[in-house]
Write a protein that holds these residues in place. Structure first.
Motif, PDB file in Angstrom:
ATOM      1  N   VAL A 117       1.101  -1.204   0.414  1.00  0.00           N
ATOM      2  CA  VAL A 117       0.481  -0.096  -0.316  1.00  0.00           C
ATOM      3  C   VAL A 117       0.843   1.287   0.092  1.00  0.00           C
ATOM      4  O   VAL A 117       1.861   1.579   0.670  1.00  0.00           O
ATOM      5  CB  VAL A 117      -1.108  -0.102   1.544  1.00  0.00           C
ATOM      6  CG1 VAL A 117      -1.866   1.162   1.229  1.00  0.00           C
ATOM      7  CG2 VAL A 117      -1.878  -0.822   0.770  1.00  0.00           C
ATOM      8  N   ARG A 118       0.917   2.065  -1.177  1.00  0.00           N
ATOM      9  CA  ARG A 118       1.740   3.601  -0.860  1.00  0.00           C
ATOM     10  C   ARG A 118       0.441   4.275  -1.056  1.00  0.00           C
ATOM     11  O   ARG A 118      -0.778   4.649  -1.997  1.00  0.00           O
ATOM     12  CB  ARG A 118       2.600   3.554  -1.368  1.00  0.00           C
ATOM     13  CG  ARG A 118       2.178   3.867  -3.390  1.00  0.00           C
ATOM     14  CD  ARG A 118       3.085   3.494  -4.021  1.00  0.00           C
ATOM     15  NE  ARG A 118       2.838   3.990  -5.373  1.00  0.00           N
ATOM     16  CZ  ARG A 118       3.894   4.799  -6.072  1.00  0.00           C
ATOM     17  NH1 ARG A 118       5.335   3.883  -6.145  1.00  0.00           N
ATOM     18  NH2 ARG A 118       4.091   4.422  -6.946  1.00  0.00           N
ATOM     19  N   ILE A 135       5.422  10.251  -3.068  1.00  0.00           N
ATOM     20  CA  ILE A 135       4.791   8.954  -2.309  1.00  0.00           C
ATOM     21  C   ILE A 135       5.417   9.350  -1.403  1.00  0.00           C
ATOM     22  O   ILE A 135       6.540   9.892  -0.493  1.00  0.00           O
ATOM     23  CB  ILE A 135       6.257   7.942  -3.131  1.00  0.00           C
ATOM     24  CG1 ILE A 135       5.599   7.621  -4.396  1.00  0.00           C
ATOM     25  CG2 ILE A 135       5.454   6.761  -2.089  1.00  0.00           C
ATOM     26  CD1 ILE A 135       6.235   7.018  -4.995  1.00  0.00           C
ATOM     27  N   TYR A 168      -5.183  12.782  -2.099  1.00  0.00           N
ATOM     28  CA  TYR A 168      -4.113  11.137  -2.105  1.00  0.00           C
ATOM     29  C   TYR A 168      -4.790  10.188  -2.761  1.00  0.00           C
ATOM     30  O   TYR A 168      -5.980  10.173  -2.538  1.00  0.00           O
ATOM     31  CB  TYR A 168      -3.928  10.564  -0.547  1.00  0.00           C
ATOM     32  CG  TYR A 168      -2.884  12.077   0.527  1.00  0.00           C
ATOM     33  CD1 TYR A 168      -1.799  11.336   0.328  1.00  0.00           C
ATOM     34  CD2 TYR A 168      -3.257  12.932   1.297  1.00  0.00           C
ATOM     35  CE1 TYR A 168      -0.663  12.449   1.532  1.00  0.00           C
ATOM     36  CE2 TYR A 168      -3.594  14.086   2.362  1.00  0.00           C
ATOM     37  CZ  TYR A 168      -1.281  13.745   2.092  1.00  0.00           C
ATOM     38  OH  TYR A 168      -1.302  14.571   3.434  1.00  0.00           O
ATOM     39  N   ARG A 169      -3.856   9.366  -2.665  1.00  0.00           N
ATOM     40  CA  ARG A 169      -4.260   8.593  -4.205  1.00  0.00           C
ATOM     41  C   ARG A 169      -4.054   7.266  -3.019  1.00  0.00           C
ATOM     42  O   ARG A 169      -2.965   7.596  -3.081  1.00  0.00           O
ATOM     43  CB  ARG A 169      -4.044   8.086  -4.935  1.00  0.00           C
ATOM     44  CG  ARG A 169      -4.470   8.930  -6.340  1.00  0.00           C
ATOM     45  CD  ARG A 169      -4.129   9.194  -7.743  1.00  0.00           C
ATOM     46  NE  ARG A 169      -2.552  10.122  -8.045  1.00  0.00           N
ATOM     47  CZ  ARG A 169      -1.609   9.607  -8.066  1.00  0.00           C
ATOM     48  NH1 ARG A 169      -2.067   7.736  -9.136  1.00  0.00           N
ATOM     49  NH2 ARG A 169      -0.498   9.398  -8.136  1.00  0.00           N
ATOM     50  N   GLN A 203      -2.721   3.829  -3.346  1.00  0.00           N
ATOM     51  CA  GLN A 203      -1.913   2.409  -4.270  1.00  0.00           C
ATOM     52  C   GLN A 203      -1.567   1.374  -3.820  1.00  0.00           C
ATOM     53  O   GLN A 203      -1.416   1.546  -2.807  1.00  0.00           O
ATOM     54  CB  GLN A 203      -1.375   2.653  -5.662  1.00  0.00           C
ATOM     55  CG  GLN A 203      -1.598   3.778  -6.118  1.00  0.00           C
ATOM     56  CD  GLN A 203      -0.257   4.123  -7.002  1.00  0.00           C
ATOM     57  OE1 GLN A 203       1.010   4.709  -6.247  1.00  0.00           O
ATOM     58  NE2 GLN A 203      -0.259   5.174  -8.336  1.00  0.00           N
ATOM     59  N   TRP A 204      -2.674   0.640  -4.134  1.00  0.00           N
ATOM     60  CA  TRP A 204      -2.713  -1.134  -3.752  1.00  0.00           C
ATOM     61  C   TRP A 204      -2.349  -2.161  -4.369  1.00  0.00           C
ATOM     62  O   TRP A 204      -2.601  -2.149  -5.562  1.00  0.00           O
ATOM     63  CB  TRP A 204      -3.951  -1.588  -2.305  1.00  0.00           C
ATOM     64  CG  TRP A 204      -5.821  -1.609  -3.288  1.00  0.00           C
ATOM     65  CD1 TRP A 204      -5.830  -0.898  -3.134  1.00  0.00           C
ATOM     66  CD2 TRP A 204      -5.763  -2.493  -3.956  1.00  0.00           C
ATOM     67  NE1 TRP A 204      -7.378  -0.744  -3.939  1.00  0.00           N
ATOM     68  CE2 TRP A 204      -6.944  -1.811  -4.240  1.00  0.00           C
ATOM     69  CE3 TRP A 204      -5.437  -3.848  -3.967  1.00  0.00           C
ATOM     70  CZ2 TRP A 204      -8.224  -2.598  -4.881  1.00  0.00           C
ATOM     71  CZ3 TRP A 204      -6.249  -4.422  -4.987  1.00  0.00           C
ATOM     72  CH2 TRP A 204      -7.444  -4.041  -4.954  1.00  0.00           C
ATOM     73  N   THR A 205      -2.383  -3.640  -3.800  1.00  0.00           N
ATOM     74  CA  THR A 205      -1.208  -5.191  -4.485  1.00  0.00           C
ATOM     75  C   THR A 205      -1.603  -5.626  -3.749  1.00  0.00           C
ATOM     76  O   THR A 205      -1.376  -5.558  -2.269  1.00  0.00           O
ATOM     77  CB  THR A 205      -0.306  -4.768  -4.979  1.00  0.00           C
ATOM     78  OG1 THR A 205      -0.174  -3.475  -6.099  1.00  0.00           O
ATOM     79  CG2 THR A 205       0.417  -5.810  -6.240  1.00  0.00           C
ATOM     80  N   LYS A 233      -4.779  -5.529  -8.114  1.00  0.00           N
ATOM     81  CA  LYS A 233      -4.444  -4.235  -7.557  1.00  0.00           C
ATOM     82  C   LYS A 233      -5.629  -2.967  -7.884  1.00  0.00           C
ATOM     83  O   LYS A 233      -6.163  -3.334  -8.805  1.00  0.00           O
ATOM     84  CB  LYS A 233      -2.901  -3.960  -8.174  1.00  0.00           C
ATOM     85  CG  LYS A 233      -3.417  -3.702  -9.726  1.00  0.00           C
ATOM     86  CD  LYS A 233      -2.010  -3.584 -10.655  1.00  0.00           C
ATOM     87  CE  LYS A 233      -1.717  -2.749 -11.877  1.00  0.00           C
ATOM     88  NZ  LYS A 233      -0.916  -2.582 -12.883  1.00  0.00           N
ATOM     89  N   GLY A 234      -5.466  -1.694  -6.953  1.00  0.00           N
ATOM     90  CA  GLY A 234      -6.160  -0.804  -7.555  1.00  0.00           C
ATOM     91  C   GLY A 234      -6.010   0.457  -7.221  1.00  0.00           C
ATOM     92  O   GLY A 234      -5.025   0.763  -6.276  1.00  0.00           O
ATOM     93  N   GLU A 235      -6.210   1.260  -7.841  1.00  0.00           N
ATOM     94  CA  GLU A 235      -6.625   2.364  -6.509  1.00  0.00           C
ATOM     95  C   GLU A 235      -7.698   3.378  -5.918  1.00  0.00           C
ATOM     96  O   GLU A 235      -8.989   3.248  -6.851  1.00  0.00           O
ATOM     97  CB  GLU A 235      -5.814   3.432  -7.266  1.00  0.00           C
ATOM     98  CG  GLU A 235      -5.682   3.905  -8.411  1.00  0.00           C
ATOM     99  CD  GLU A 235      -4.340   5.425  -8.689  1.00  0.00           C
ATOM    100  OE1 GLU A 235      -5.450   6.402  -8.988  1.00  0.00           O
ATOM    101  OE2 GLU A 235      -3.915   4.521  -9.178  1.00  0.00           O
ATOM    102  N   SER A 293      -8.657   7.653  -4.167  1.00  0.00           N
ATOM    103  CA  SER A 293      -8.095   8.981  -3.600  1.00  0.00           C
ATOM    104  C   SER A 293      -9.348   9.521  -2.638  1.00  0.00           C
ATOM    105  O   SER A 293     -10.554   9.214  -2.078  1.00  0.00           O
ATOM    106  CB  SER A 293      -8.468  10.306  -5.186  1.00  0.00           C
ATOM    107  OG  SER A 293      -7.919   9.417  -6.116  1.00  0.00           O
TER     108      SER A 293
END
Length: 121
Positions: free
Chosen positions: A61-62, A70, A98-99, A101-103, A113-115, A117
């Motif tokens: 996750v970021r 980042i 913020y976005r 982003q996860w895997t 994965k996806g993202e 906001s």
């Protein structure tokens, strides 16, 4: 012999109906903060809720702020009370967009994965 053919046909029909469930991938069911939400104060963590148990070693996750910087979580863990929830502890977030982003990889070995906001007020 007709009974045997019936049993074979019935088994094939059941296998065909059950196949989509076996081939399904994990899906993000919800998050906190929610997608497209405005929150105040800044969240101390991001929680991702999936429909299948997760494999932590393959989960990331970021956060990316509105300037493209980042923001790495200080810790990522599977919720001990719910193997389908991934929790990312966030450092102090400033106001702005913020976005997330996860895997992740589910226990069946599928990578997803996806993202989404959110905004901190």
């Amino acid at each position: 012999m007709k009974f045997k053919n019936f049993i074979v046909a019935a088994a094939a029909a059941v296998a065909t109906i059950a196949a989509p469930a076996v081939l399904a991938h994990a899906k993000l069911e919800g998050s906190s903060p929610q997608a497209n939400s405005v929150v105040s104060p800044a969240p101390a963590q991001v929680r991702l809720q999936f429909n299948e148990p997760l494999e932590l070693p393959f989960s990331k996750v970021r956060l990316v702020d509105e300037k493209g910087a980042i923001v790495e979580p200080s810790k990522i863990a599977v919720d001990p009370a719910d193997a389908k929830a991934l929790i990312a502890s966030t450092p102090g977030l400033h106001s702005g967009a913020y976005r997330v982003q996860w895997t992740t990889v589910t226990r069946d070995g599928h990578k997803v994965k996806g993202e989404f906001s959110f905004r901190v007020k």
